[in-house]
Write a protein that holds these residues in place. Structure first.
Motif, PDB file in Angstrom:
ATOM      1  N   THR A 140       0.838  -1.195   0.000  1.00 28.75           N
ATOM      2  CA  THR A 140       0.000   0.000   0.000  1.00 28.75           C
ATOM      3  C   THR A 140       0.875   1.247   0.000  1.00 28.75           C
ATOM      4  O   THR A 140       1.683   1.429   0.906  1.00 28.75           O
ATOM      5  CB  THR A 140      -0.901   0.028   1.239  1.00 28.75           C
ATOM      6  OG1 THR A 140      -1.327  -1.289   1.527  1.00 28.75           O
ATOM      7  CG2 THR A 140      -2.116   0.911   1.015  1.00 28.75           C
ATOM      8  N   ARG A 141       0.716   2.099  -0.978  1.00 30.97           N
ATOM      9  CA  ARG A 141       1.454   3.359  -1.039  1.00 30.97           C
ATOM     10  C   ARG A 141       0.538   4.571  -0.993  1.00 30.97           C
ATOM     11  O   ARG A 141       1.007   5.691  -0.937  1.00 30.97           O
ATOM     12  CB  ARG A 141       2.304   3.401  -2.316  1.00 30.97           C
ATOM     13  CG  ARG A 141       3.428   2.381  -2.319  1.00 30.97           C
ATOM     14  CD  ARG A 141       4.359   2.554  -1.147  1.00 30.97           C
ATOM     15  NE  ARG A 141       5.400   1.536  -1.108  1.00 30.97           N
ATOM     16  CZ  ARG A 141       6.186   1.311  -0.067  1.00 30.97           C
ATOM     17  NH1 ARG A 141       6.023   2.016   1.029  1.00 30.97           N
ATOM     18  NH2 ARG A 141       7.104   0.373  -0.106  1.00 30.97           N
ATOM     19  N   ILE A 254      -4.512  -2.929  -3.777  1.00 27.83           N
ATOM     20  CA  ILE A 254      -4.172  -1.549  -3.409  1.00 27.83           C
ATOM     21  C   ILE A 254      -4.987  -0.528  -4.182  1.00 27.83           C
ATOM     22  O   ILE A 254      -5.046   0.643  -3.788  1.00 27.83           O
ATOM     23  CB  ILE A 254      -2.667  -1.273  -3.563  1.00 27.83           C
ATOM     24  CG1 ILE A 254      -2.224  -1.396  -5.021  1.00 27.83           C
ATOM     25  CG2 ILE A 254      -1.864  -2.212  -2.680  1.00 27.83           C
ATOM     26  CD1 ILE A 254      -0.755  -1.050  -5.240  1.00 27.83           C
ATOM     27  N   GLU A 255      -5.621  -0.954  -5.271  1.00 27.93           N
ATOM     28  CA  GLU A 255      -6.512  -0.046  -5.990  1.00 27.93           C
ATOM     29  C   GLU A 255      -7.925  -0.076  -5.428  1.00 27.93           C
ATOM     30  O   GLU A 255      -8.756   0.761  -5.793  1.00 27.93           O
ATOM     31  CB  GLU A 255      -6.543  -0.397  -7.478  1.00 27.93           C
ATOM     32  CG  GLU A 255      -5.247  -0.081  -8.212  1.00 27.93           C
ATOM     33  CD  GLU A 255      -4.872   1.394  -8.090  1.00 27.93           C
ATOM     34  OE1 GLU A 255      -5.778   2.247  -8.202  1.00 27.93           O
ATOM     35  OE2 GLU A 255      -3.685   1.683  -7.904  1.00 27.93           O
ATOM     36  N   SER A 256      -8.211  -1.008  -4.531  1.00 27.78           N
ATOM     37  CA  SER A 256      -9.553  -1.111  -3.952  1.00 27.78           C
ATOM     38  C   SER A 256      -9.748  -0.031  -2.895  1.00 27.78           C
ATOM     39  O   SER A 256      -8.929   0.093  -1.987  1.00 27.78           O
ATOM     40  CB  SER A 256      -9.754  -2.484  -3.292  1.00 27.78           C
ATOM     41  OG  SER A 256      -9.618  -3.521  -4.225  1.00 27.78           O
ATOM     42  N   PRO A 257     -10.819   0.749  -2.963  1.00 27.51           N
ATOM     43  CA  PRO A 257     -11.045   1.773  -1.933  1.00 27.51           C
ATOM     44  C   PRO A 257     -11.252   1.184  -0.549  1.00 27.51           C
ATOM     45  O   PRO A 257     -11.081   1.885   0.450  1.00 27.51           O
ATOM     46  CB  PRO A 257     -12.294   2.503  -2.434  1.00 27.51           C
ATOM     47  CG  PRO A 257     -12.951   1.560  -3.391  1.00 27.51           C
ATOM     48  CD  PRO A 257     -11.848   0.764  -4.015  1.00 27.51           C
ATOM     49  N   GLU A 258     -11.605  -0.093  -0.470  1.00 25.83           N
ATOM     50  CA  GLU A 258     -11.840  -0.719   0.833  1.00 25.83           C
ATOM     51  C   GLU A 258     -10.541  -1.029   1.581  1.00 25.83           C
ATOM     52  O   GLU A 258     -10.556  -1.213   2.802  1.00 25.83           O
ATOM     53  CB  GLU A 258     -12.611  -2.035   0.657  1.00 25.83           C
ATOM     54  CG  GLU A 258     -14.037  -1.875   0.162  1.00 25.83           C
ATOM     55  CD  GLU A 258     -14.120  -1.796  -1.350  1.00 25.83           C
ATOM     56  OE1 GLU A 258     -15.251  -1.744  -1.874  1.00 25.83           O
ATOM     57  OE2 GLU A 258     -13.060  -1.780  -2.023  1.00 25.83           O
ATOM     58  N   ILE A 259      -9.428  -1.121   0.887  1.00 25.53           N
ATOM     59  CA  ILE A 259      -8.187  -1.584   1.503  1.00 25.53           C
ATOM     60  C   ILE A 259      -7.431  -0.424   2.153  1.00 25.53           C
ATOM     61  O   ILE A 259      -7.072   0.555   1.499  1.00 25.53           O
ATOM     62  CB  ILE A 259      -7.295  -2.286   0.465  1.00 25.53           C
ATOM     63  CG1 ILE A 259      -7.973  -3.563  -0.011  1.00 25.53           C
ATOM     64  CG2 ILE A 259      -5.928  -2.603   1.054  1.00 25.53           C
ATOM     65  CD1 ILE A 259      -8.200  -4.608   1.075  1.00 25.53           C
ATOM     66  N   ALA A 260      -7.201  -0.582   3.457  1.00 26.30           N
ATOM     67  CA  ALA A 260      -6.425   0.412   4.196  1.00 26.30           C
ATOM     68  C   ALA A 260      -4.953   0.038   4.258  1.00 26.30           C
ATOM     69  O   ALA A 260      -4.095   0.902   4.428  1.00 26.30           O
ATOM     70  CB  ALA A 260      -6.974   0.557   5.614  1.00 26.30           C
ATOM     71  N   PHE A 261      -4.662  -1.244   4.161  1.00 26.95           N
ATOM     72  CA  PHE A 261      -3.275  -1.700   4.169  1.00 26.95           C
ATOM     73  C   PHE A 261      -3.194  -3.050   3.472  1.00 26.95           C
ATOM     74  O   PHE A 261      -4.105  -3.877   3.583  1.00 26.95           O
ATOM     75  CB  PHE A 261      -2.742  -1.850   5.598  1.00 26.95           C
ATOM     76  CG  PHE A 261      -1.398  -2.535   5.655  1.00 26.95           C
ATOM     77  CD1 PHE A 261      -0.255  -1.815   5.380  1.00 26.95           C
ATOM     78  CD2 PHE A 261      -1.287  -3.889   5.921  1.00 26.95           C
ATOM     79  CE1 PHE A 261       0.986  -2.436   5.374  1.00 26.95           C
ATOM     80  CE2 PHE A 261      -0.054  -4.518   5.924  1.00 26.95           C
ATOM     81  CZ  PHE A 261       1.090  -3.786   5.660  1.00 26.95           C
ATOM     82  N   ALA A 262      -2.095  -3.290   2.776  1.00 24.19           N
ATOM     83  CA  ALA A 262      -1.812  -4.605   2.198  1.00 24.19           C
ATOM     84  C   ALA A 262      -0.313  -4.804   2.201  1.00 24.19           C
ATOM     85  O   ALA A 262       0.460  -3.875   1.930  1.00 24.19           O
ATOM     86  CB  ALA A 262      -2.373  -4.729   0.784  1.00 24.19           C
ATOM     87  N   GLY A 263       0.110  -6.022   2.516  1.00 25.39           N
ATOM     88  CA  GLY A 263       1.530  -6.327   2.539  1.00 25.39           C
ATOM     89  C   GLY A 263       1.792  -7.763   2.155  1.00 25.39           C
ATOM     90  O   GLY A 263       0.956  -8.648   2.386  1.00 25.39           O
ATOM     91  N   ALA A 264       2.947  -8.007   1.546  1.00 26.85           N
ATOM     92  CA  ALA A 264       3.377  -9.358   1.210  1.00 26.85           C
ATOM     93  C   ALA A 264       4.191  -9.910   2.376  1.00 26.85           C
ATOM     94  O   ALA A 264       5.051  -9.213   2.927  1.00 26.85           O
ATOM     95  CB  ALA A 264       4.218  -9.346  -0.056  1.00 26.85           C
ATOM     96  N   VAL A 276     -11.692  -2.029   5.151  1.00 27.90           N
ATOM     97  CA  VAL A 276     -12.573  -1.160   5.928  1.00 27.90           C
ATOM     98  C   VAL A 276     -13.838  -0.936   5.098  1.00 27.90           C
ATOM     99  O   VAL A 276     -13.771  -0.380   4.002  1.00 27.90           O
ATOM    100  CB  VAL A 276     -11.901   0.184   6.247  1.00 27.90           C
ATOM    101  CG1 VAL A 276     -12.807   1.043   7.123  1.00 27.90           C
ATOM    102  CG2 VAL A 276     -10.554  -0.031   6.930  1.00 27.90           C
ATOM    103  N   CYS A 277     -14.972  -1.378   5.624  1.00 27.82           N
ATOM    104  CA  CYS A 277     -16.227  -1.319   4.869  1.00 27.82           C
ATOM    105  C   CYS A 277     -17.325  -0.686   5.721  1.00 27.82           C
ATOM    106  O   CYS A 277     -17.206  -0.578   6.939  1.00 27.82           O
ATOM    107  CB  CYS A 277     -16.653  -2.715   4.426  1.00 27.82           C
ATOM    108  SG  CYS A 277     -15.470  -3.519   3.317  1.00 27.82           S
ATOM    109  N   ARG A 278     -18.406  -0.322   5.072  1.00 31.24           N
ATOM    110  CA  ARG A 278     -19.492   0.350   5.789  1.00 31.24           C
ATOM    111  C   ARG A 278     -20.243  -0.593   6.714  1.00 31.24           C
ATOM    112  O   ARG A 278     -20.702  -0.180   7.775  1.00 31.24           O
ATOM    113  CB  ARG A 278     -20.449   1.005   4.813  1.00 31.24           C
ATOM    114  CG  ARG A 278     -19.811   2.189   4.069  1.00 31.24           C
ATOM    115  CD  ARG A 278     -20.833   3.182   3.571  1.00 31.24           C
ATOM    116  NE  ARG A 278     -20.184   4.342   2.972  1.00 31.24           N
ATOM    117  CZ  ARG A 278     -19.830   5.440   3.627  1.00 31.24           C
ATOM    118  NH1 ARG A 278     -20.057   5.515   4.926  1.00 31.24           N
ATOM    119  NH2 ARG A 278     -19.253   6.443   3.010  1.00 31.24           N
ATOM    120  N   ASP A 279     -20.374  -1.862   6.321  1.00 33.52           N
ATOM    121  CA  ASP A 279     -21.089  -2.815   7.168  1.00 33.52           C
ATOM    122  C   ASP A 279     -20.716  -4.232   6.743  1.00 33.52           C
ATOM    123  O   ASP A 279     -19.916  -4.436   5.814  1.00 33.52           O
ATOM    124  CB  ASP A 279     -22.605  -2.603   7.101  1.00 33.52           C
ATOM    125  CG  ASP A 279     -23.138  -2.570   5.674  1.00 33.52           C
ATOM    126  OD1 ASP A 279     -22.594  -3.314   4.817  1.00 33.52           O
ATOM    127  OD2 ASP A 279     -24.094  -1.817   5.404  1.00 33.52           O
TER     128      ASP A 279
END
Length: 319
Positions: A140-141, A254-264, A276-279
């Protein structure tokens, strides 16, 4: 604090601080077309209620360090106490309790040649199992879009700090080792107060902080409870991805608006992500329809986040 308290000025302020956590209130005020006093008052209110916190975050890789993702299987009735103790440790950067109450996930930061303190953790009577995997790369950048959607490109450009410069890993000195923890606790601490606490001149502190930022050793993040922005469900995703699909899956995440962090990471699950989602319905749709459909994903495990004991900064331990 209720979510409706975040009006357009608050959301603009959050986005501005995410662009530059130490941007002067006067600059933010010009971008938002409000007064300096309004920005300062809004930030003071958000900070006083615990809704917003600016933290200095050190890039372990830039100082020759390593990060370990550690999963702890624990006795559920002791999970909160253990999470609190882990959050108080200076070598943890992220501590969260998952929905079952029987698992804690945390990130340890160590010297590159060291591993997470597995032996000590395994000896704890309330820890029933330990698994540690090395963080290979942060994927995630960009910042999570839930708190970075208030400003347009011109406004962001007016706030963006000087671009970092490429350099070799940085060796930390005594000033750095004393300054970085204080910035982690309060990323917006004023230069006079910071210099006074460290016993160095204000000019030296200002110059070194700028050097660390430009060398990409130090960045700033904004901690905000996503629920206050209308996002009530967070979960950790553990993905097992065929090696030749890792780059493609990582790019999609990382292009998904739902993703706050991603790592290998190393291990049988080779990607960890935080959504992170609304429900809960939105999580289901995202996981099933989008992540699960990505080519190369052979296994996907999820766990809801019950609470964060620590994000990146030192925990605010109640006295």
């Amino acid at each position: 604090m209720e979510s409706e308290a975040f009006d357009a000025v608050d959301l603009g302020l959050l986005h501005a601080l995410q662009v530059d956590g130490r941007a002067p209130f006067s600059r933010i005020a010009r971008v938002l077309s409000v007064s300096d006093r309004t920005v300062a008052r809004r930030f003071a209110r958000l900070a006083a209620t615990g809704a917003v916190r600016v933290t200095g975050v050190t890039d372990s890789g830039r100082i020759g360090g390593a990060e370990w993702v550690v999963r702890l299987r624990v006795r559920p009735h002791r999970a909160d106490e253990l999470a609190h103790a882990l959050a108080a440790r200076p070598d943890t950067a992220w501590v969260t309790v998952l929905s079952s109450g029987a698992e804690i996930v945390c990130v340890f930061r160590t010297a590159a040649a060291e591993s997470a303190p597995l032996s000590a953790l395994a000896r704890h009577s309330d820890i029933l199992g330990v698994d540690a995997q090395r963080m290979v790369r942060h994927l995630t950048r960009r910042r999570w879009s839930g708190r970075t959607s208030a400003l347009d490109d011109d406004q962001v450009a007016a706030l963006r700090p000087a671009q970092p410069v490429a350099s070799a890993p940085v060796a930390l000195g005594d000033l750095d080792r004393r300054m970085l923890p204080r910035l982690a606790a309060d990323g917006r601490i004023g230069y006079p107060n910071l210099a006074g606490a460290l016993g160095w001149s204000e000019s030296a502190v200002r110059r070194r902080l700028d050097e660390l930022r430009r060398a990409r050793v130090l960045g700033f993040d904004v901690e905000v409870d996503a629920a206050l922005l209308g996002y009530s469900f967070q979960c950790v995703l553990w993905l097992t991805v065929a090696p030749h699909h890792l780059a493609t899956v990582g790019a999609a995440l990382i292009e998904s608006p739902e993703i706050a962090f991603a790592g290998a990471i190393t291990g049988p699950h080779n990607i960890i992500a935080v959504a992170v989602c609304r429900d809960a319905d939105a999580v289901f749709d995202y996981v099933v329809d989008r992540v699960g459909a990505l080519p190369g994903v052979t296994r996907l495990d999820t766990a809801a986040v019950t609470r964060y004991a620590k994000r990146a900064a030192p925990a605010l331990i109640p006295r």
